[in-house]
Structures are given as C-alpha cells and as structure tokens.
Design a protein around this motif. Structure first.
Motif, mmCIF file in Angstrom:
data_model
loop_
_atom_site.group_PDB
_atom_site.id
_atom_site.type_symbol
_atom_site.label_atom_id
_atom_site.label_comp_id
_atom_site.label_asym_id
_atom_site.label_seq_id
_atom_site.Cartn_x
_atom_site.Cartn_y
_atom_site.Cartn_z
ATOM 1 N N VAL A 264 -5.593 -44.774 -17.279
ATOM 2 C CA VAL A 264 -4.496 -45.475 -16.593
ATOM 3 C C VAL A 264 -4.409 -45.009 -15.145
ATOM 4 C CG1 VAL A 264 -1.995 -45.778 -16.509
ATOM 5 C CG2 VAL A 264 -3.178 -45.880 -18.706
ATOM 6 N N SER A 265 -4.498 -43.706 -14.940
ATOM 7 C CA SER A 265 -4.412 -43.140 -13.595
ATOM 8 C C SER A 265 -5.578 -43.603 -12.719
ATOM 9 C CB SER A 265 -4.393 -41.611 -13.677
ATOM 10 O OG SER A 265 -4.294 -41.038 -12.399
ATOM 11 N N GLN A 266 -6.793 -43.571 -13.262
ATOM 12 C CA GLN A 266 -7.964 -43.973 -12.474
ATOM 13 C C GLN A 266 -7.947 -45.469 -12.163
ATOM 14 O OE1 GLN A 266 -10.063 -41.581 -11.218
ATOM 15 N NE2 GLN A 266 -8.513 -40.283 -12.167
ATOM 16 N N LEU A 267 -7.438 -46.268 -13.083
ATOM 17 C CA LEU A 267 -7.279 -47.702 -12.805
ATOM 18 C C LEU A 267 -6.289 -47.920 -11.662
ATOM 19 C CD1 LEU A 267 -7.162 -49.038 -16.470
ATOM 20 C CD2 LEU A 267 -8.959 -49.520 -14.807
ATOM 21 N N GLY A 268 -5.300 -47.045 -11.582
ATOM 22 C CA GLY A 268 -4.368 -47.112 -10.463
ATOM 23 C C GLY A 268 -5.071 -46.877 -9.131
ATOM 24 N N TYR A 269 -6.004 -45.915 -9.108
ATOM 25 C CA TYR A 269 -6.792 -45.687 -7.890
ATOM 26 C C TYR A 269 -7.560 -46.950 -7.500
ATOM 27 C CZ TYR A 269 -6.307 -40.578 -7.416
ATOM 28 O OH TYR A 269 -5.831 -39.318 -7.189
#
Length: 670
Positions: A324-329
């Motif tokens: 989820v965090s990396q998709l945010g990037y």
C-alpha cells in the motif's frame, strides 16, 4: 515472419485458451482432470511461456527502435457512430507485458510446490491463467472501453483467487470486501468513461485529451465538469491500486493463497491502476488541480501504509501494508507529472515485492510443518525466529528484498524511489518531506520483519504463546494439533528457484534508471529522458540521495537495536509512553471500524427502512388496488343480468340523472 509486435494480440489469447480448456475439463470431467494435475499445470505453463516469449520479442523490438503498432477493427457501428476495438503495442505496453508474463511464470512454478497437496490445484492454475490473460488484455487495450472490459475481468479473477479457499470464513469475507470496494471505484470509472465519451465522442486516450482541451478552451465544456470527469475516472485506479480511502481491501486479500498475494501485489491487479493513470497522463496533465489531488492521495496512502505496517505481527499483512505504501509512492510520481518514474518504481517494486511475498510463503510453508495449518499461528512473527539457519535460500533472498525496498544503493529500490522523491521535491516539497519520512519508516518495518522472522531463537514451540494467540483470535486450542508435525526445513526447488531468480533483477534492474543516463526513460519517453539528462545536476542529486540513504540507515539501525541486539525496548519507549498512538496504528487508523459503522451497518439500517417502506407502502398500494378491483367487480356483477328490460331501465335512469344535473347547473331566466 511477422514482427512480434504485429501478433501481440496473441499474448493474452494463449493463457485464455489454456484456461478455457482446463475450465471445461473441470466442468465435464472433474475427477479425470484433477487426477492429471501435472499435465494441466505443464500445459498452462507452456501457454503462458509462449506469451512470455512473444512479450520478450516485442520488448527487444521496442528497444531496437521499432515503431509502435496499433491494429483496430470496428466492433459496433450505427450510422456515423462506431466503436473500435483491437490492440496497441508501444514501449510501455511491451515493458508491462514482459513484467506480467515473467512474474506469472515464476508464480506458477512456485505454486507447483506450494499448492502441491491442495485439492483445488487444477482450479488454482486455471484461475492463474485467466488472471494473467485478463491483465495482458488490459495492457494492450487501445482505448478506455476495451480497458474497462478487461478491468472487470481482472477484478473477477481477483475475487475468485482471494476467495479460493471459500470454505474459510476469512477468505470468503475478504473476497466479498475486495469485490465491493472495487465496485465503488469501478462505478466512478464507468461514469467517467461515459462522461468523457459524451464530451469528446471518443474512447481513445489521446483523442480524449485533445477533445477535452478543445472543449474547455471553447467553453463548450465547463472546467468543473472536466475536473469531475477526470476525478471519476481516477476513482477506478484508486480502488484497484489500493489508494486511500479505498485501500482497505488489499490487506484482507492476504486470506488467499500466498502465490496470489505475490501476483496481485507485484504485476496484476494493483499494477492495473497505476498503468491506467500512466495511460491517461495526456488528460491529467491538462489540469494541475487534478494532478495535485493524485499526488495528495498518493502521499497520504504512502504514509498510511507505512505507519500501519509498523505494528503488524502477521508476516503477510506487514508486507501487504508495505505494498500500500509503495503504491502511494507510484501515485505520487503520477501526480508530479513523472509517469516514467512511477512505472520504473512499479517494475523494480514488482521484482522485490514478488520475491518477498514468495519468501513469506516459503516461511509459512515451513511453519505449518511445526505449528499446524492455522494461519493465525503460521503467519505470526512472534512464533518465528532463527529461521536463517534452517532456510538459507529463503532468508538470503528475503534480506535482499528488504535492502532493495529500503532504498539502499546500489539495489533497485534506491534508484526508482529516489527518482520519485526527486520529482516530488521539485513539484510538491511538502509531499517530498512525507515521502522522505516514509522511507525511514519503510526501512524500519522491513528489517523488523526480517529480524523477527529469521534471526534470534525459534519461538514456535511456545505453547503458552500459541494458546494466547489463538484465544485472541477466538480459536479453540483443541482444534489444533498438540504435537509438532516436524522440523523446520528449506522449501523444495520449485519454491526456491523463483526466489533466486527474482533476486537478480532486485539487485541489478535499477541500473537501467540512472538519473544521468536512464535507459528506461529513453525507452518509454525519449524526449523526457533527454530533458532529464540535460537538466541533471550532481550537486542537486547527491544531497537528496544522501539524505534518503541516511534516514533509511536510521530505520535499519533502530530495527537492529530493538529486534536483534535487544538493546532498545520499543514497547517501553513508544507503546507504553504513547498508548493512544500505538492503539491508533494497531487498529489501522480505525478505518475498518469507520467503514463497518458508516457503510456496512448504515447500509443495513437503510435496507431495513427501505424494506419497511416496501412492505407497508408499496405492497399496501398494490394490495389496495387489488381490493378495490375485487370489490368493484363483486358489486358490478349484479348489474350484469342479461335482461334487456333491466339494461333499458339503467339507461333511462342515467338519462334522467344527466337531465337533472344539467338542469340544476343552467342559469335562471329573469
């Protein structure tokens, strides 16, 4: 011999053919097909392998400078109105096809070992082939309408795979949650597609952008309407790529088999949303406010995923919030107007995140031999530890993945994540700062996962802890085997080979994206690559890169001191000192509770009220109509005697009544 790009339409067709044949076999000759599991798996692997070969050839052609290919035919027409379908193969499509086919092949090989004893082995491989075919079709789609068809197929396949173990309540509920949340985004996407077609009379990406630009400049389309349509289309990627607040389905999707977690998180479903935003960059670049919203959503998602991952004890859910965090990037990069940077991180992330998920599956596979086939126990890191000595291939590749995702040079994650942060620093400095802090959090929680899982002493034999975890999950200890099943050991070659294979690109693929000479950017967008090379300044790059590595090193050091050296007790330093913050993160920002109260219970309450209206008002009107009809029929039947004298009397009476009425209403003569 035709170019591979000319026959790119065959890439999704081959896995589809395999899925159709194995699916029909399961329907018509279930027992025979299930007994021929190896033949089926090899056949499906071969079909995907053919697609992979064609994909590799298309990528080579694009690297060598071949022109993009677009083949269209009229699917439906009425007068001047036509709907074209077909395929398009350009550098972005060839890169994505190569990624999807490669990860799918490795996941299929891995699944042969992981699902070896599962009674649904053939069904699982059939779903895998259909899933990959749907994603490949989405990638080569030349317009929004065709993308929407494959978009829904991808969603359907994810529903089938997340709920693969449908006899488990957790899996069934997770599949329903993924389905419902994605319907919210897909409804917005559909409205946006129809609205854009109404405004531009086209489904083509570039024609839509040109049409909207022209309509806005001519004032035939209000700016607010254009912004609304852009946002509605963006709702689809928000749900598919798990962006706040529609991210809640992705962590729960861990209830499915681990190979599916790897495929969803690396190359298929979540990648579809990022890919669509990249395709729509010509449209979004027209409106800075929409790009700001995309960047804002990406930044919130990036921080949210990392903060929740800090407290997760379930190995797979920790990795899920990391995704989820990396998709945010990636979404942050799209909002900064840097789609090449976002896609580059999508590619690098796919390699090391697929490896990390498959590594977690290897760990869970080994843990099940010791603590039983209960996910609560097999996936909880509090029962792990000391696995490095027993599982050298898994632990080494997992460590490589942790270093890569933490952004430590020269591994892949450093180059792709730093490119995003560099663009954010120029476009939205505040968002860069959040992404910068998140980089440190990422390094901390990833090495927390590594140290708890692979270092220290093995804790799986602690029966008291097992009982405590089962009690917290409302599961009876009696349902579990009291005796250990066996000892920890490395997974079979079919599971370790994909890990070793993916470790290679996790280390070296970042070299394709040097900011001073990006081969990746030169392939996807030569003009942007040339501008980046000309504007590159080492004195600007080094401070940001050093700062990024520094904060990641701090995160790793804290994790080392807390979970390996045991010199820091974070429970005392943080959890007990800030219990409300710890509870907030442990409860995932209370977003699931809010959704439960507002939408689940709220919709049930609304449904009950609608049912009351239906039963008392609607049914009452219908029943009253029936009673009136019945009563009038009963009364009128006495006037139907069949005697002419009676009918003449009625007519005479009616005439007298009319004369009396009109005579009464006529004016008096004076």
């Amino acid at each position: 011999m035709p170019q591979a790009s000319e026959i790119a339409w065959l890439i999704p067709v081959f896995p589809l053919i395999g899925a159709v044949f194995s699916g029909l076999g399961l329907i018509c000759a279930n027992k025979k097909i299930n007994n021929s599991r190896e033949i089926v798996s090899i056949s499906l692997l071969s079909f995907v392998g053919v697609s992979a070969v064609i994909s590799y050839k298309t990528l080579i052609e694009q690297i060598n400078g071949y022109q993009s290919v677009e083949k269209l035919f009229v699917w439906a027409s009425a007068g001047d109105f036509t709907i074209p379908m077909g395929f398009v193969l350009d550098p972005l499509g060839s890169v994505m096809l190569t990624l999807v086919t490669t990860i799918t092949l490795l996941v299929m090989i891995y699944s042969h070992g992981y699902m070896a004893h599962d009674k649904g082995y053939v069904r699982f491989f059939t779903y895998l082939a259909l899933f990959s075919s749907s994603m490949m079709g989405l990638i080569i789609s030349p317009n929004l309408l065709e993308i929407y068809v494959f978009w829904e197929l991808v969603g359907m396949c994810s529903y089938l795979l997340v709920g693969f173990w449908y006899d488990r309540d957790g899996a069934a509920n997770a599949a329903q949650k993924a389905f419902v949340v994605n319907r919210v985004g897909d409804f917005g996407l559909l409205l946006g597609i129809l609205g854009l077609f109404w405004a531009t009379k086209s489904f083509d990406f570039n024609e839509i952008a040109l049409g909207v630009s022209q309509s806005v400049s001519e004032n035939s389309l209000p700016v607010w309407a254009a912004l609304l349509l852009c946002f509605l289309v963006f709702l689809g990627p928000m749900a598919k790529s798990a962006q706040f607040p529609l991210h809640v389905w992705l962590p729960d999707a861990m209830e499915g088999p681990t190979p599916i977690s790897a495929l969803i998180h690396a190359a298929t479903m979540v990648a579809a949303g990022i890919f669509l935003v990249a395709r729509l960059q010509p449209l979004y670049s027209l409106f800075p406010s929409i790009q700001f919203i995309i960047a804002l959503v990406g930044t919130i998602t990036c921080f949210l995923g990392a903060s929740i991952a800090l407290t997760q004890m379930d190995l797979k859910k920790g990795l899920a919030y990391s995704t989820v965090s990396q998709l945010g990037y990636m979404m942050l990069a799209m909002g900064c107007g840097a789609p090449v940077a976002g896609i580059f991180h999508l590619i690098t992330h796919a390699c090391f995140k697929a490896m990390l998920f498959l590594g977690s599956g290897s760990v869970i596979h080994a843990m099940e031999e010791v603590v039983g086939h209960q996910p609560v126990l097999a996936q909880d890191m509090r029962l792990m530890g000391g696995l490095r000595k027993k599982m050298p291939f898994t632990s080494t590749t997992f460590l490589i993945g942790c270093v890569a995702i933490s952004g430590i040079p020269p591994l892949a994650g450093f180059w792709s994540k730093d490119e995003i942060l560099g663009n954010a620093f120029i476009s939205f400095p505040a968002f860069w700062f959040v992404g910068f802090l998140t980089a440190g959090m990422t390094a901390f929680y990833m090495f927390r996962l590594y140290f708890l899982t692979f270092e220290g002493d093995f804790r799986g034999g602690n029966k008291e802890l097992q009982k405590e975890l089962l009690l917290a999950s409302e599961i009876d200890m009696e349902d579990e085997h009291e005796e250990e099943h066996g000892s920890l050991h490395e997974s079979p070659w079919s599971m370790t080979f994909p890990l070793v294979f993916l470790a290679v690109p996790s280390v070296i693929i970042g070299f394709m994206g040097f900011p001073w000479d990006s081969k990746f950017a030169n392939l996807l967008d030569p003009e942007e690559a040339l501008i980046a090379i000309e504007s590159f300044e080492l004195k600007e790059f080094l401070p940001l890169a050093i700062a990024s590595v520094f904060i990641a090193s701090i995160g790793i050091t804290i994790a080392y001191q807390a979970y390996f050296a045991k010199k820091i007790n974070l429970s005392i330093l943080f959890a007990q000192r800030f219990p409300s913050v710890n509870k907030f993160l442990s409860n995932k920002w209370y977003l699931d509770d809010i959704n439960e109260k507002l939408f689940v219970k709220g919709s049930r309450k609304l449904a009950k009220e609608v049912l009351e209206v239906d039963s008392k008002v609607v049914d009452g009107v219908v029943n009253l109509t029936g009673l009136v009809t019945l009563g009038s029929g009963e009364g009128l039947k006495y006037f139907e005697t069949g005697r002419a004298q009676f009918y003449a009397l009625i007519v005479f009476g009616g005439v007298i009544l009319l004369v009396a009425i009109f005579g009464f209403q006529s004016p008096q003569v004076t």
